[in-house]
Design an enzyme around this catalytic site. Structure first.
Site, PDB file in Angstrom:
ATOM      1  N   ASP A   8      31.436  25.715  -7.796  1.00  0.00           N
ATOM      2  CA  ASP A   8      31.730  25.072  -9.074  1.00  0.00           C
ATOM      3  C   ASP A   8      32.759  25.922  -9.807  1.00  0.00           C
ATOM      4  O   ASP A   8      33.314  26.867  -9.256  1.00  0.00           O
ATOM      5  CB  ASP A   8      30.452  24.871  -9.897  1.00  0.00           C
ATOM      6  CG  ASP A   8      29.719  26.174 -10.170  1.00  0.00           C
ATOM      7  OD1 ASP A   8      30.004  27.183  -9.489  1.00  0.00           O
ATOM      8  OD2 ASP A   8      28.862  26.203 -11.066  1.00  0.00           O
TER       9      ASP A   8
ATOM     10  N   ASP B  29      32.837  28.261 -12.006  1.00  0.00           N
ATOM     11  CA  ASP B  29      32.726  29.720 -12.123  1.00  0.00           C
ATOM     12  C   ASP B  29      32.126  30.349 -10.877  1.00  0.00           C
ATOM     13  O   ASP B  29      31.861  31.551 -10.852  1.00  0.00           O
ATOM     14  CB  ASP B  29      31.928  30.115 -13.363  1.00  0.00           C
ATOM     15  CG  ASP B  29      30.454  29.770 -13.267  1.00  0.00           C
ATOM     16  OD1 ASP B  29      30.102  28.839 -12.511  1.00  0.00           O
ATOM     17  OD2 ASP B  29      29.638  30.415 -13.962  1.00  0.00           O
TER      18      ASP B  29
ATOM     19  N   SER C 273      30.973  26.656 -16.366  1.00  0.00           N
ATOM     20  CA  SER C 273      30.465  26.437 -15.023  1.00  0.00           C
ATOM     21  C   SER C 273      30.930  25.101 -14.450  1.00  0.00           C
ATOM     22  O   SER C 273      32.121  24.868 -14.279  1.00  0.00           O
ATOM     23  CB  SER C 273      28.937  26.547 -15.042  1.00  0.00           C
ATOM     24  OG  SER C 273      28.407  26.664 -13.758  1.00  0.00           O
TER      25      SER C 273
END
Length: 452
Positions: free
Chosen positions: A246, A248, A104
């Site tokens: 971000d 992901d 992430s």
């Protein structure tokens, strides 16, 4: 062995904490646990596997695929896609399991594994615990029951996933974005292709930054954790708003036309009013976490909406939403869940809906976000402390009580051990920023003293 699964899957430094052996073993264990739970009964199991573009994703993907196929699971490789796209495809393709390889918003050396159940929802805690137990049992010597011959899983590259996901986003957008100029910062991450594609199809004029992933530059000075470049680009290009994802793309933060940040609480407030207008906000209720700004709660009450609070982590927001049938929830960090259209936080969907509200109303994002006033909030991360003793330390409890007495009814204190990193977060809200900083600094020192 400590618990491998945190609030958002398994994470660690790739090839140090999160090794190929661990990825393979957890994947085999996940297949066996879902088989024992009856998920695969009566058919040949299928898994969707995707990843973000960080370099370590390549060898971890190979390990996960090897683990699943060796356990008899057919694999659809969808390549580099956002986490919400993998979750969506898990449900849309009728797969039994989804696997996303990403850390992430974390720095490039980290990576992670997140499992999705049938339908695209995150695995329940008890299934994660069972996967850990089965993994540990076999890691220490118990042999796996392995299929052979035609029983082994087959691996297929599935190249239609990105287009299917974008088509899904277009199908749920309430209005087009014609006439809106948007700057997109994709964090050199998983949405570098699909997010610009979606905004363009929706009619927006776009300027894209942070959309040249090379495996090493993910989240590096860009994206939702570093908004400076987005702020500057919005002002430079005279854009209506900016959207930051971000690595992901399961979260979204925004910037208004002046370059000011619009955080997850404000985004939730804007979307809540838009959804109520469309009769889409079930029970007139929004779900958020204990980290949400007190100003958000006050704004929702002023607008006649209910506010339900959960523990930190989008999985807990989602659990509350599913249990009570709520349609909207999220976190200040930008995880926003629109349950009628997504099973997890979806940064691209959130950004599209925010831009759609600007286009539909003709108002600026600054004006729309003014529905809530953020109380001064200070967050201090205290690393390298024993986070397990946050709730049991008498010394720390005394320090918190003193802080709460000082703040009174116009502020609050929250100490929270991170679910994904080795640190304790100290959050203080107060009537003014200087008081918030002072109290937060003293509490951070108390955390170091009590837990260091």
């Amino acid at each position: 062995m400590g618990r491998l699964f945190g609030t958002d899957g398994v994470r660690g430094v790739a090839n140090a904490d999160l090794t190929a052996e661990l990825a393979l073993g957890l994947s085999v264990a996940a297949a066996h646990v879902l088989a024992e739970a009856g998920t695969f009964e009566g058919h040949r199991p299928v898994a969707v596997v995707g990843r973000d573009p960080r370099a370590s994703g390549e060898f971890l993907e190979a390990a996960v695929v090897a683990g699943l196929a060796s356990a008899g699971v057919d694999v659809l490789l969808v390549g580099v896609l956002p986490t919400p796209a993998v979750a969506h495809l898990t449900g849309a393709l009728g797969a039994d399991l989804g696997v996303m390889l990403s850390a992430s918003h974390n720095a490039m050396p980290d990576n992670g594994i997140k499992f999705f159940a049938r339908g695209g929802h995150k695995l329940a805690d008890d299934l994660e615990d069972r996967i850990e137990a089965v993994y540990e049992e076999h890691r220490t010597g118990a042999p796996w029951d392995r299929p052979t011959g035609a029983g082994v899983g087959r691996v297929t590259s599935y190249g239609e996933g990105a287009d299917q996901y974008v088509a899904h986003l277009m199908s749920v957008l309430p209005n087009r974005l014609d006439g809106i100029k948007v700057v997109l910062d994709e964090a050199h991450g998983a949405a570098a292709r699909v997010s610009p594609d979606a905004f363009t199809r929706a009619g927006a004029e776009i300027i894209t930054i942070g959309a040249e992933p090379d495996g090493l530059n993910i989240n590096d000075g860009c994206g939702s954790t570093h908004l400076a470049k987005l702020r500057a680009a919005v002002v430079e290009h005279g854009a209506d708003l900016g959207i930051a994802h971000d690595g992901d793309a399961d979260r979204c933060l925004a910037v208004d036309h002046t370059g000011a940040e619009v955080d997850g609480d404000q985004i939730l407030a804007v979307l809540a009013l838009a959804m109520r207008e469309r009769s889409a906000l079930r029970s007139d209720t929004v779900v958020a976490t204990v980290m949400s700004n007190l100003g958000f709660k006050l704004a929702m009450e002023r607008e006649g909406l209910s506010f339900v609070q959960t523990a930190v982590g989008d999985r807990y927001v989602l659990e509350e939403m599913k249990e009570h049938g709520y349609a909207l929830g999220g976190e200040q960090s930008g995880h926003v869940i629109i349950l009628d259209h997504a099973t997890t936080g979806d940064g691209t969907l959130t950004g599209l809906l925010l831009a759609a509200r600007v286009a539909q109303t003709g108002r600026t994002l600054q004006d729309l976000a003014s529905v809530m006033e953020r109380l001064p909030q200070v967050l201090v991360n205290v690393p390298d402390v024993d986070r397990a003793r946050v709730k049991t330390s008498a010394e720390l409890a005394t320090a918190v009580a003193e802080a709460e007495r000082e703040l009174g009814a116009t502020g609050r204190v929250l100490l929270r051990p991170s679910g994904t990193e080795p640190l304790v977060r100290v959050m203080v809200e107060a009537a003014d920023i200087e008081q918030a900083r002072s109290v937060a600094g003293r509490l951070a020192d108390a955390v170091k003293s009590a837990l260091g």
